[in-house]
Write a protein that holds these residues in place. Structure first.
Motif, PDB file in Angstrom:
ATOM      1  N   TRP A   8       5.748  -5.452 -12.686  1.00  0.00           N
ATOM      2  CA  TRP A   8       5.695  -5.323 -11.236  1.00  0.00           C
ATOM      3  C   TRP A   8       6.009  -6.678 -10.606  1.00  0.00           C
ATOM      4  N   SER A   9       6.703  -6.647  -9.484  1.00  0.00           N
ATOM      5  CA  SER A   9       6.940  -7.870  -8.727  1.00  0.00           C
ATOM      6  C   SER A   9       6.680  -7.540  -7.256  1.00  0.00           C
ATOM      7  N   ASP A  10       6.061  -8.470  -6.535  1.00  0.00           N
ATOM      8  CA  ASP A  10       5.764  -8.200  -5.122  1.00  0.00           C
ATOM      9  C   ASP A  10       7.024  -8.005  -4.282  1.00  0.00           C
ATOM     10  N   PHE A  12       8.990  -5.816  -4.806  1.00  0.00           N
ATOM     11  CA  PHE A  12       9.164  -4.354  -4.756  1.00  0.00           C
ATOM     12  C   PHE A  12       8.383  -3.721  -3.610  1.00  0.00           C
ATOM     13  N   ASP A  20       3.576   1.989  -2.279  1.00  0.00           N
ATOM     14  CA  ASP A  20       3.428   0.789  -3.113  1.00  0.00           C
ATOM     15  C   ASP A  20       2.425   1.002  -4.246  1.00  0.00           C
ATOM     16  N   HIS A  23       4.199   3.181  -6.827  1.00  0.00           N
ATOM     17  CA  HIS A  23       5.263   2.450  -7.540  1.00  0.00           C
ATOM     18  C   HIS A  23       4.654   1.518  -8.589  1.00  0.00           C
ATOM     19  N   LYS A  24       3.556   0.853  -8.201  1.00  0.00           N
ATOM     20  CA  LYS A  24       2.885  -0.069  -9.125  1.00  0.00           C
ATOM     21  C   LYS A  24       2.417   0.690 -10.365  1.00  0.00           C
ATOM     22  N   LYS A  25       1.813   1.855 -10.134  1.00  0.00           N
ATOM     23  CA  LYS A  25       1.309   2.655 -11.255  1.00  0.00           C
ATOM     24  C   LYS A  25       2.477   3.127 -12.137  1.00  0.00           C
ATOM     25  N   ILE A  27       5.470   1.792 -12.593  1.00  0.00           N
ATOM     26  CA  ILE A  27       6.041   0.701 -13.393  1.00  0.00           C
ATOM     27  C   ILE A  27       5.089   0.349 -14.549  1.00  0.00           C
ATOM     28  N   ARG A 111      13.743   0.371 -10.082  1.00  0.00           N
ATOM     29  CA  ARG A 111      13.823  -0.899  -9.349  1.00  0.00           C
ATOM     30  C   ARG A 111      14.948  -0.855  -8.316  1.00  0.00           C
TER      31      ARG A 111
END
Ligand SMILES: [Fe+2]
Length: 136
Positions: A8-10, A12, A20, A23-25, A27, A111
């Motif tokens: 994860w990168s902020d 994103f 958000d 998406h975090k989950k 990835i 991504r």
């Protein structure tokens, strides 16, 4: 093709709590999908694929609620990915793909989709703050 770190990168972040968080989950799940497994055991792909299905449907419902104008384009992109993922599962069953390729493909696709398409949802939300009540 060079290997990409699946993290994860902020950058994103799109600016929606709902999107958000999911998406975090997602990835995280792609990252956790093991790269080595019994040949033909496609079940290990299922957590990431099932969550993708759930996320796309939630994201589409959210776009509908906020009156997002590019919902149809998003729907088409989501459907296209699901079709490709299903064919990857089939190929895996036939020994024609591996987890490394699968994870790299899925991460690159997600991504690119976040950066090119989902970011626009955040921009829309910024200009329609009254729709924030649906962002939960
Ligand atoms: Fe999307």
């Amino acid at each position: 093709m060079a290997r990409q770190d699946i993290v994860w990168s902020d950058e994103f972040l799109v600016g929606s709590t709902l999107i958000d968080t999911q998406h975090k989950k997602l990835i995280g799940l792609i990252c956790d999908t093991p790269e080595k497994s019994a040949p033909g055991d496609a079940s290990l792909l299922s957590a990431a694929i099932n969550y993708t299905t759930f996320h796309f449907s939630d994201e589409e419902a959210f776009m509908e609620k906020i009156g997002y104008p590019e919902l149809e384009t998003q729907r088409k992109e989501h459907r296209r990915l699901m079709k490709i993922l299903r064919s990857h599962v089939k190929d895996y069953g036939n020994g024609e793909t591996n987890f490394f390729d699968f994870k790299q493909f899925m991460f690159r696709w997600i991504r690119a989709h976040i950066m090119e398409s989902d970011q626009k949802i955040g921009v829309f939300l910024q200009s329609h703050p009254e729709m924030r009540c649906h962002d939960k």
